[in-house]
Design a protein around this motif. Structure first.
Motif, PDB file in Angstrom:
ATOM      1  N   ARG A  71     -34.514  59.795 -31.912  1.00 53.41           N
ATOM      2  CA  ARG A  71     -34.334  58.635 -32.803  1.00 53.41           C
ATOM      3  C   ARG A  71     -34.723  58.961 -34.236  1.00 53.41           C
ATOM      4  O   ARG A  71     -34.446  58.186 -35.145  1.00 53.41           O
ATOM      5  CB  ARG A  71     -35.175  57.458 -32.298  1.00 53.41           C
ATOM      6  CG  ARG A  71     -34.633  56.860 -31.024  1.00 53.41           C
ATOM      7  CD  ARG A  71     -35.558  55.825 -30.465  1.00 53.41           C
ATOM      8  NE  ARG A  71     -36.721  56.407 -29.831  1.00 53.41           N
ATOM      9  CZ  ARG A  71     -37.607  55.727 -29.103  1.00 53.41           C
ATOM     10  NH1 ARG A  71     -37.471  54.437 -28.943  1.00 53.41           N
ATOM     11  NH2 ARG A  71     -38.633  56.337 -28.543  1.00 53.41           N
ATOM     12  N   ALA A  98     -32.320  60.039 -22.712  1.00 57.06           N
ATOM     13  CA  ALA A  98     -31.842  58.672 -22.482  1.00 57.06           C
ATOM     14  C   ALA A  98     -33.018  57.763 -22.180  1.00 57.06           C
ATOM     15  O   ALA A  98     -34.076  58.216 -21.747  1.00 57.06           O
ATOM     16  CB  ALA A  98     -30.867  58.653 -21.310  1.00 57.06           C
ATOM     17  N   VAL A 103     -33.195  45.051 -16.747  1.00 55.93           N
ATOM     18  CA  VAL A 103     -33.609  43.769 -17.316  1.00 55.93           C
ATOM     19  C   VAL A 103     -32.369  42.879 -17.457  1.00 55.93           C
ATOM     20  O   VAL A 103     -31.284  43.371 -17.785  1.00 55.93           O
ATOM     21  CB  VAL A 103     -34.334  43.968 -18.677  1.00 55.93           C
ATOM     22  CG1 VAL A 103     -33.433  44.584 -19.721  1.00 55.93           C
ATOM     23  CG2 VAL A 103     -34.925  42.665 -19.205  1.00 55.93           C
ATOM     24  N   SER A 109     -34.858  41.636 -25.134  1.00 61.77           N
ATOM     25  CA  SER A 109     -34.943  41.295 -26.562  1.00 61.77           C
ATOM     26  C   SER A 109     -33.949  42.154 -27.335  1.00 61.77           C
ATOM     27  O   SER A 109     -33.597  43.257 -26.896  1.00 61.77           O
ATOM     28  CB  SER A 109     -36.363  41.548 -27.078  1.00 61.77           C
ATOM     29  OG  SER A 109     -36.594  42.937 -27.142  1.00 61.77           O
ATOM     30  N   THR A 115     -33.364  49.650 -28.873  1.00 58.49           N
ATOM     31  CA  THR A 115     -34.110  50.860 -28.515  1.00 58.49           C
ATOM     32  C   THR A 115     -33.246  51.810 -27.690  1.00 58.49           C
ATOM     33  O   THR A 115     -33.201  53.018 -27.957  1.00 58.49           O
ATOM     34  CB  THR A 115     -35.393  50.476 -27.730  1.00 58.49           C
ATOM     35  OG1 THR A 115     -36.208  49.680 -28.573  1.00 58.49           O
ATOM     36  CG2 THR A 115     -36.175  51.701 -27.291  1.00 58.49           C
ATOM     37  N   ILE A 119     -31.720  55.525 -28.749  1.00 57.87           N
ATOM     38  CA  ILE A 119     -31.963  56.795 -28.040  1.00 57.87           C
ATOM     39  C   ILE A 119     -30.623  57.402 -27.605  1.00 57.87           C
ATOM     40  O   ILE A 119     -30.306  58.547 -27.930  1.00 57.87           O
ATOM     41  CB  ILE A 119     -32.857  56.582 -26.794  1.00 57.87           C
ATOM     42  CG1 ILE A 119     -34.222  56.011 -27.187  1.00 57.87           C
ATOM     43  CG2 ILE A 119     -33.025  57.895 -26.021  1.00 57.87           C
ATOM     44  CD1 ILE A 119     -35.076  55.557 -26.009  1.00 57.87           C
ATOM     45  N   ALA A 206     -35.800  60.119 -12.648  1.00 56.74           N
ATOM     46  CA  ALA A 206     -36.424  58.882 -13.144  1.00 56.74           C
ATOM     47  C   ALA A 206     -35.409  57.749 -13.042  1.00 56.74           C
ATOM     48  O   ALA A 206     -35.753  56.607 -12.729  1.00 56.74           O
ATOM     49  CB  ALA A 206     -36.862  59.068 -14.590  1.00 56.74           C
TER      50      ALA A 206
HETATM   51  N1  COA Z   1     -37.899  45.386 -19.790  1.00 55.52           N
HETATM   52  C1  COA Z   1     -37.561  44.696 -20.884  1.00 55.52           C
HETATM   53  N2  COA Z   1     -37.749  45.145 -22.163  1.00 55.52           N
HETATM   54  C2  COA Z   1     -38.297  46.374 -22.294  1.00 55.52           C
HETATM   55  C3  COA Z   1     -38.683  47.173 -21.193  1.00 55.52           C
HETATM   56  C4  COA Z   1     -38.461  46.630 -19.897  1.00 55.52           C
HETATM   57  N3  COA Z   1     -38.771  47.311 -18.780  1.00 55.52           N
HETATM   58  N4  COA Z   1     -39.192  48.339 -21.659  1.00 55.52           N
HETATM   59  C5  COA Z   1     -39.146  48.272 -23.007  1.00 55.52           C
HETATM   60  N5  COA Z   1     -38.599  47.090 -23.383  1.00 55.52           N
HETATM   61  C6  COA Z   1     -38.400  46.613 -24.739  1.00 55.52           C
HETATM   62  C7  COA Z   1     -39.747  46.314 -25.346  1.00 55.52           C
HETATM   63  O1  COA Z   1     -40.199  45.012 -24.989  1.00 55.52           O
HETATM   64  C8  COA Z   1     -39.456  46.439 -26.849  1.00 55.52           C
HETATM   65  O2  COA Z   1     -38.828  45.287 -27.350  1.00 55.52           O
HETATM   66  P1  COA Z   1     -39.707  44.148 -28.171  1.00 55.52           P
HETATM   67  O3  COA Z   1     -40.277  44.842 -29.364  1.00 55.52           O
HETATM   68  O4  COA Z   1     -38.701  43.099 -28.522  1.00 55.52           O
HETATM   69  O5  COA Z   1     -40.732  43.666 -27.207  1.00 55.52           O
HETATM   70  C9  COA Z   1     -38.429  47.546 -26.890  1.00 55.52           C
HETATM   71  O6  COA Z   1     -37.854  47.642 -25.571  1.00 55.52           O
HETATM   72  C10 COA Z   1     -39.050  48.882 -27.227  1.00 55.52           C
HETATM   73  O7  COA Z   1     -40.060  49.150 -26.284  1.00 55.52           O
HETATM   74  P2  COA Z   1     -41.101  50.335 -26.481  1.00 55.52           P
HETATM   75  O8  COA Z   1     -41.997  50.384 -25.289  1.00 55.52           O
HETATM   76  O9  COA Z   1     -41.743  50.218 -27.844  1.00 55.52           O
HETATM   77  O10 COA Z   1     -40.135  51.591 -26.529  1.00 55.52           O
HETATM   78  P3  COA Z   1     -40.472  53.093 -26.335  1.00 55.52           P
HETATM   79  O11 COA Z   1     -39.773  53.819 -27.386  1.00 55.52           O
HETATM   80  O12 COA Z   1     -41.925  53.364 -26.176  1.00 55.52           O
HETATM   81  O13 COA Z   1     -39.851  53.392 -24.886  1.00 55.52           O
HETATM   82  C11 COA Z   1     -38.053  53.180 -23.360  1.00 55.52           C
HETATM   83  C12 COA Z   1     -38.477  53.642 -24.706  1.00 55.52           C
HETATM   84  C13 COA Z   1     -38.148  51.682 -23.394  1.00 55.52           C
HETATM   85  C14 COA Z   1     -36.629  53.544 -23.088  1.00 55.52           C
HETATM   86  C15 COA Z   1     -38.941  53.721 -22.239  1.00 55.52           C
HETATM   87  O14 COA Z   1     -38.581  53.130 -21.035  1.00 55.52           O
HETATM   88  C16 COA Z   1     -38.872  55.218 -22.102  1.00 55.52           C
HETATM   89  O15 COA Z   1     -39.149  55.947 -23.003  1.00 55.52           O
HETATM   90  N6  COA Z   1     -38.554  55.727 -20.916  1.00 55.52           N
HETATM   91  C17 COA Z   1     -38.475  57.167 -20.621  1.00 55.52           C
HETATM   92  C18 COA Z   1     -37.113  57.666 -20.561  1.00 55.52           C
HETATM   93  C19 COA Z   1     -36.278  57.010 -19.513  1.00 55.52           C
HETATM   94  O16 COA Z   1     -36.197  55.803 -19.425  1.00 55.52           O
HETATM   95  N7  COA Z   1     -35.606  57.792 -18.711  1.00 55.52           N
HETATM   96  C20 COA Z   1     -34.723  57.252 -17.713  1.00 55.52           C
HETATM   97  C21 COA Z   1     -33.354  57.754 -17.965  1.00 55.52           C
HETATM   98  S1  COA Z   1     -32.219  57.011 -16.831  1.00 55.52           S
END
Ligand code: COA
Length: 297
Positions: A71, A98, A103, A109, A115, A119, A206
């Motif tokens: 990002r 990714a 949700v 949101s 977000t 990514i 994951a």
């Molecule tokens: N349900 C609903 N909203 C969610 C969420 C969930 N499970 N997880 C994150 N969000 C929302 C947050 O509420 C936030 O929004 P807001 O500011 O309006 O509240 C926004 O997404 C960003 O969340 P944040 O935790 O700050 O993002 P991050 O950059 O730390 O994390 C993600 C990125 C959310 C994608 C995280 O799940 C991640 O990094 N995962 C690892 C990689 C991955 O998912 N791999 C699977 C590939 S299939």
């Protein structure tokens, strides 16, 4: 499982993989390395990167890890430049980083939506944009007469619609558009091939544990005729094929690797019932003169 490809199919190639420290990205890095490539992996978690690089090196693969978030444009540029500094060039860029979570649209949101777009879609474009200078035919470090190649990891969610995946569906639809548009523009201008892979549910990732816990998996097997899990290896083999010269005429396609799952529909009638029904209908239509409604027969 043993690869069906020759071990030197990617000899001399340098690959940079985002999300290369774990899951599908790591398996692609491993298989690229086992087929002769040097690999640079990019990720946000330094401990995951360290352990991934040690594992790759233990297989004898020249490997290096760079911490970074797709990002952030400055991270993308630093990692691309560092890869070239370390290995002298980049031949293959794989965008596997990714984000995902389940949700409902109502509960998501706009920032959560953004977000994942940031990514998956913007991150993919940013990496491609930063790597372009090195991937184009005649670019720094390129000795071959061709350009490099890009692989974008996509999904099949957006071919129809998927419950509680509006953010990822939108993001992967954008990834597919990026794949096709860059294939057209950069294929024409710079001899760079750009393709994608759309994995189905892949065990031990994951993605599967977040999106399809065991109880969902066993239910899915009941009502989706083609439902079965793939392996990370299946995706990595598709990546080796597309990134190697075996795929030299493939540009702008996203290869679905899901065992046919996205085509699945519940079977409403058993096959035998369809055969019988079909024979009865055919007999009736043969007996009926043209133009006479079947209700009158
Ligand atoms: N349900 C609903 N909203 C969610 C969420 C969930 N499970 N997880 C994150 N969000 C929302 C947050 O509420 C936030 O929004 P807001 O500011 O309006 O509240 C926004 O997404 C960003 O969340 P944040 O935790 O700050 O993002 P991050 O950059 O730390 O994390 C993600 C990125 C959310 C994608 C995280 O799940 C991640 O990094 N995962 C690892 C990689 C991955 O998912 N791999 C699977 C590939 S299939």
């Amino acid at each position: 499982m043993k690869s069906p490809f020759k071990a030197d199919i990617l000899r001399g190639k340098v690959a940079l993989l985002t999300g290369g420290g774990s899951g599908i990205g790591f398996e692609i890095a491993t298989q690229f390395g086992k087929h002769g490539a040097s690999v640079a992996i990019m990720g946000r978690r330094i401990d995951v990167l360290h352990s991934a690089v040690s594992t790759l090196q233990s297989f004898g693969i020249p490997a290096v890890g760079f911490e970074g978030d797709v990002r952030k444009k400055e991270d993308a540029k630093r990692v691309v430049d560092s890869t070239v500094k370390h290995f002298g060039k980049i031949d293959i860029l794989v965008n596997a980083a990714a984000g995902n979570f389940l949700v409902s649209s109502e509960d998501l949101s706009p920032n959560g939506f953004r977000t994942v777009m940031d990514i998956d879609s913007v991150g993919t474009f940013t990496m491609c944009h930063e790597a372009l200078v090195y991937l184009k035919k005649g670019g720094p470090g390129r000795s071959s007469s061709t350009g490099g190649t890009i692989l974008n990891i996509s999904a099949t969610l957006h071919y129809t619609a998927s419950w509680y995946q509006i953010h990822v569906s939108a993001a992967k639809a954008a990834v597919d558009a990026i794949t096709r548009n860059l294939a057209l523009e950069w294929g024409t201008d710079y001899d760079i091939r750009v393709n994608g892979i759309a994995p189905g549910p892949i065990g031990d990732t994951a993605g599967i544990s977040k999106l399809a816990p065991e109880e969902i998996n066993s239910k899915a097997r009941e009502y989706m005729p083609l439902y079965k899990l793939g392996e990370k290896w299946d995706i990595a083999m598709a990546a080796v094929y597309l990134a190697s010269d075996a795929g030299k005429y493939i540009n702008g396609t996203t290869l679905v690797v899901d065992g046919g799952l996205w085509l699945s529909h519940p079977r409403h009638l058993p096959k035998e019932a369809v055969k019988q029904l079909s024979r009865v209908v055919e007999r009736k239509s043969k007996a009926a003169p043209v133009g006479i409604p079947t209700s009158k027969l």
